[in-house]
Design a protein around this motif. Structure first.
Motif, PDB file in Angstrom:
ATOM      1  N   VAL A   1      37.589   3.909 -21.114  1.00  0.00           N
ATOM      2  CA  VAL A   1      38.564   3.307 -20.200  1.00  0.00           C
ATOM      3  C   VAL A   1      38.541   4.032 -18.852  1.00  0.00           C
ATOM      4  CG1 VAL A   1      41.034   2.859 -19.831  1.00  0.00           C
ATOM      5  CG2 VAL A   1      39.980   2.334 -22.051  1.00  0.00           C
ATOM      6  N   ASP A   2      38.396   5.343 -18.867  1.00  0.00           N
ATOM      7  CA  ASP A   2      38.289   6.106 -17.615  1.00  0.00           C
ATOM      8  C   ASP A   2      37.057   5.676 -16.812  1.00  0.00           C
ATOM      9  OD1 ASP A   2      40.613   7.521 -18.080  1.00  0.00           O
ATOM     10  OD2 ASP A   2      39.580   9.345 -18.771  1.00  0.00           O
ATOM     11  N   ALA A   3      35.947   5.424 -17.499  1.00  0.00           N
ATOM     12  CA  ALA A   3      34.729   4.978 -16.809  1.00  0.00           C
ATOM     13  C   ALA A   3      34.993   3.637 -16.117  1.00  0.00           C
ATOM     14  CB  ALA A   3      33.566   4.865 -17.791  1.00  0.00           C
ATOM     15  N   ALA A   4      35.770   2.774 -16.767  1.00  0.00           N
ATOM     16  CA  ALA A   4      36.122   1.485 -16.156  1.00  0.00           C
ATOM     17  C   ALA A   4      37.036   1.691 -14.959  1.00  0.00           C
ATOM     18  CB  ALA A   4      36.801   0.588 -17.194  1.00  0.00           C
ATOM     19  N   ARG A   5      38.019   2.598 -15.095  1.00  0.00           N
ATOM     20  CA  ARG A   5      38.954   2.900 -13.993  1.00  0.00           C
ATOM     21  C   ARG A   5      38.180   3.399 -12.773  1.00  0.00           C
ATOM     22  NH1 ARG A   5      41.869   5.946 -16.612  1.00  0.00           N
ATOM     23  NH2 ARG A   5      43.590   4.511 -16.961  1.00  0.00           N
ATOM     24  N   ASP A   6      37.181   4.234 -13.035  1.00  0.00           N
ATOM     25  CA  ASP A   6      36.390   4.823 -11.953  1.00  0.00           C
ATOM     26  C   ASP A   6      35.293   3.891 -11.443  1.00  0.00           C
ATOM     27  OD1 ASP A   6      37.960   7.075 -12.356  1.00  0.00           O
ATOM     28  OD2 ASP A   6      36.449   8.096 -13.592  1.00  0.00           O
ATOM     29  N   GLY A   7      35.094   2.764 -12.128  1.00  0.00           N
ATOM     30  CA  GLY A   7      34.029   1.846 -11.724  1.00  0.00           C
ATOM     31  C   GLY A   7      32.656   2.418 -11.985  1.00  0.00           C
ATOM     32  N   ASN A   8      32.535   3.277 -12.997  1.00  0.00           N
ATOM     33  CA  ASN A   8      31.258   3.913 -13.313  1.00  0.00           C
ATOM     34  C   ASN A   8      30.418   2.967 -14.173  1.00  0.00           C
ATOM     35  OD1 ASN A   8      29.139   5.531 -14.217  1.00  0.00           O
ATOM     36  ND2 ASN A   8      30.400   7.383 -14.176  1.00  0.00           N
ATOM     37  N   HIS A   9      29.720   2.081 -13.489  1.00  0.00           N
ATOM     38  CA  HIS A   9      28.914   1.033 -14.114  1.00  0.00           C
ATOM     39  C   HIS A   9      27.913   1.616 -15.108  1.00  0.00           C
ATOM     40  CE1 HIS A   9      25.959  -2.264 -14.240  1.00  0.00           C
ATOM     41  NE2 HIS A   9      26.962  -3.054 -13.900  1.00  0.00           N
ATOM     42  N   ASP A  10      27.192   2.660 -14.697  1.00  0.00           N
ATOM     43  CA  ASP A  10      26.158   3.241 -15.561  1.00  0.00           C
ATOM     44  C   ASP A  10      26.748   3.819 -16.838  1.00  0.00           C
ATOM     45  OD1 ASP A  10      24.251   2.541 -13.686  1.00  0.00           O
ATOM     46  OD2 ASP A  10      24.204   4.529 -12.755  1.00  0.00           O
ATOM     47  N   LEU A  11      27.862   4.529 -16.715  1.00  0.00           N
ATOM     48  CA  LEU A  11      28.489   5.115 -17.896  1.00  0.00           C
ATOM     49  C   LEU A  11      29.040   4.019 -18.810  1.00  0.00           C
ATOM     50  CD1 LEU A  11      29.190   7.656 -19.432  1.00  0.00           C
ATOM     51  CD2 LEU A  11      31.267   7.870 -18.043  1.00  0.00           C
ATOM     52  N   LEU A  12      29.622   2.982 -18.236  1.00  0.00           N
ATOM     53  CA  LEU A  12      30.086   1.849 -19.049  1.00  0.00           C
ATOM     54  C   LEU A  12      28.926   1.257 -19.839  1.00  0.00           C
ATOM     55  CD1 LEU A  12      32.504  -0.075 -16.661  1.00  0.00           C
ATOM     56  CD2 LEU A  12      33.107   1.085 -18.792  1.00  0.00           C
ATOM     57  N   GLN A  13      27.793   1.072 -19.163  1.00  0.00           N
ATOM     58  CA  GLN A  13      26.618   0.505 -19.839  1.00  0.00           C
ATOM     59  C   GLN A  13      26.145   1.427 -20.963  1.00  0.00           C
ATOM     60  OE1 GLN A  13      25.102  -2.724 -19.064  1.00  0.00           O
ATOM     61  NE2 GLN A  13      24.557  -2.185 -21.157  1.00  0.00           N
ATOM     62  N   GLN A  14      26.187   2.729 -20.730  1.00  0.00           N
ATOM     63  CA  GLN A  14      25.788   3.674 -21.781  1.00  0.00           C
ATOM     64  C   GLN A  14      26.711   3.563 -22.992  1.00  0.00           C
ATOM     65  OE1 GLN A  14      25.469   7.618 -20.098  1.00  0.00           O
ATOM     66  NE2 GLN A  14      24.061   6.925 -18.509  1.00  0.00           N
ATOM     67  N   PHE A  15      28.005   3.451 -22.752  1.00  0.00           N
ATOM     68  CA  PHE A  15      28.950   3.273 -23.855  1.00  0.00           C
ATOM     69  C   PHE A  15      28.625   1.989 -24.627  1.00  0.00           C
ATOM     70  CE2 PHE A  15      32.005   6.271 -21.831  1.00  0.00           C
ATOM     71  CZ  PHE A  15      32.444   6.945 -22.966  1.00  0.00           C
ATOM     72  N   LEU A  16      28.389   0.901 -23.892  1.00  0.00           N
ATOM     73  CA  LEU A  16      28.096  -0.376 -24.542  1.00  0.00           C
ATOM     74  C   LEU A  16      26.785  -0.312 -25.316  1.00  0.00           C
ATOM     75  CD1 LEU A  16      29.255  -2.779 -21.693  1.00  0.00           C
ATOM     76  CD2 LEU A  16      30.465  -2.251 -23.826  1.00  0.00           C
ATOM     77  N   ASP A  17      25.780   0.320 -24.725  1.00  0.00           N
ATOM     78  CA  ASP A  17      24.491   0.462 -25.403  1.00  0.00           C
ATOM     79  C   ASP A  17      24.624   1.280 -26.689  1.00  0.00           C
ATOM     80  OD1 ASP A  17      23.324  -0.986 -23.352  1.00  0.00           O
ATOM     81  OD2 ASP A  17      22.436   0.775 -22.364  1.00  0.00           O
ATOM     82  N   ALA A  18      25.595   2.199 -26.696  1.00  0.00           N
ATOM     83  CA  ALA A  18      25.821   3.053 -27.869  1.00  0.00           C
ATOM     84  C   ALA A  18      26.701   2.366 -28.921  1.00  0.00           C
ATOM     85  CB  ALA A  18      26.452   4.374 -27.436  1.00  0.00           C
ATOM     86  N   GLY A  19      27.131   1.134 -28.636  1.00  0.00           N
ATOM     87  CA  GLY A  19      27.896   0.385 -29.618  1.00  0.00           C
ATOM     88  C   GLY A  19      29.406   0.452 -29.470  1.00  0.00           C
ATOM     89  N   MET A  20      29.881   0.840 -28.299  1.00  0.00           N
ATOM     90  CA  MET A  20      31.324   0.912 -28.070  1.00  0.00           C
ATOM     91  C   MET A  20      31.956  -0.461 -28.279  1.00  0.00           C
ATOM     92  SD  MET A  20      33.676   3.013 -27.144  1.00  0.00           S
ATOM     93  CE  MET A  20      35.427   2.789 -26.911  1.00  0.00           C
ATOM     94  N   THR A  21      33.096  -0.489 -28.934  1.00  0.00           N
ATOM     95  CA  THR A  21      33.852  -1.733 -29.083  1.00  0.00           C
ATOM     96  C   THR A  21      34.414  -2.095 -27.714  1.00  0.00           C
ATOM     97  OG1 THR A  21      34.432  -1.147 -31.342  1.00  0.00           O
ATOM     98  CG2 THR A  21      35.793  -2.830 -30.274  1.00  0.00           C
ATOM     99  N   ILE A  22      33.981  -3.228 -27.176  1.00  0.00           N
ATOM    100  CA  ILE A  22      34.271  -3.563 -25.777  1.00  0.00           C
ATOM    101  C   ILE A  22      35.762  -3.726 -25.489  1.00  0.00           C
ATOM    102  CG2 ILE A  22      34.031  -6.075 -25.923  1.00  0.00           C
ATOM    103  CD1 ILE A  22      32.249  -5.617 -23.256  1.00  0.00           C
ATOM    104  N   ASP A  23      36.522  -4.191 -26.469  1.00  0.00           N
ATOM    105  CA  ASP A  23      37.955  -4.400 -26.242  1.00  0.00           C
ATOM    106  C   ASP A  23      38.814  -3.285 -26.833  1.00  0.00           C
ATOM    107  OD1 ASP A  23      37.711  -6.786 -24.748  1.00  0.00           O
ATOM    108  OD2 ASP A  23      37.518  -7.970 -26.587  1.00  0.00           O
ATOM    109  N   ALA A  24      38.207  -2.118 -27.059  1.00  0.00           N
ATOM    110  CA  ALA A  24      38.978  -0.970 -27.558  1.00  0.00           C
ATOM    111  C   ALA A  24      40.062  -0.631 -26.543  1.00  0.00           C
ATOM    112  CB  ALA A  24      38.058   0.232 -27.763  1.00  0.00           C
ATOM    113  N   ALA A  25      41.249  -0.310 -27.052  1.00  0.00           N
ATOM    114  CA  ALA A  25      42.388  -0.024 -26.170  1.00  0.00           C
ATOM    115  C   ALA A  25      42.799   1.434 -26.282  1.00  0.00           C
ATOM    116  CB  ALA A  25      43.564  -0.923 -26.533  1.00  0.00           C
ATOM    117  N   ASP A  26      43.264   1.976 -25.156  1.00  0.00           N
ATOM    118  CA  ASP A  26      43.754   3.355 -25.153  1.00  0.00           C
ATOM    119  C   ASP A  26      45.203   3.392 -25.658  1.00  0.00           C
ATOM    120  OD1 ASP A  26      45.427   2.652 -23.011  1.00  0.00           O
ATOM    121  OD2 ASP A  26      44.315   3.799 -21.521  1.00  0.00           O
TER     122      ASP A  26
END
Length: 166
Positions: free
Chosen positions: A18-43
């Protein structure tokens, strides 16, 4: 750089996503998604990466998340969606993306407030006009019995409704 033996809890991992999304860190978001992060996970506040990226105006992150299947209708702990946040901030470009991906234009939070109500309450005339043009209902009422049209009257914004049927 973290150490290989560092163990993060699922809550910590979600918070980092969620912090990566707040910061607009596109690359880190993609890394999370590539690693299998649940896209709608909530904090802990019920905020998803999409809600936070939208609210903070990070359009590239919003596009990435929507392209990867983020649900624009997930609710935070107050019952608000990503569209509610962009409505009161006046971010039409992101609202357009959310609506194109199936965001419910008249979704009301737990207080009965719709994105149109938020746009009007916060003086975002362009956003209010945008939502009305796309079919937002100005006559839905919140838990206090107040409609977007009522809010507009209080805000001296009735010109929004020129040509909109009562």
């Amino acid at each position: 750089m973290s150490h290989p033996d560092t163990n993060f809890t699922p809550e910590q991992i979600t918070a980092l996503f969620v912090d990566a999304a707040r910061d607009g860190n596109h690359d880190l978001l993609q890394q999370f998604l590539d690693a299998g992060m649940t896209i709608d996970a909530a904090d802990s506040r019920g905020y998803t990466a999409l809600i936070v990226a939208s609210y903070n105006g990070n359009i590239d992150a919003v596009q990435l998340l929507l392209k990867n299947g983020a649900n624009p209708n997930v609710l935070d702990l107050k019952g608000a969606t990503a569209l509610s946040g962009v409505a009161f901030k006046g971010q039409i470009d992101i609202a357009t993306l959310l609506l194109e991906h199936g965001a419910h234009i008249d979704h009301a939070n737990f207080s009965g407030r719709t994105p149109l109500m938020f746009a009007i309450m916060f003086g975002r005339e362009d956003m209010a006009r945008f939502l009305l043009e796309r079919g937002a209902n100005p006559d839905l009422k919140d838990i206090d019995g107040v409609s977007a049209r009522d809010f507009a009257e209080r805000q001296n914004m009735m010109s929004l409704f020129n040509g909109v049927k009562a």
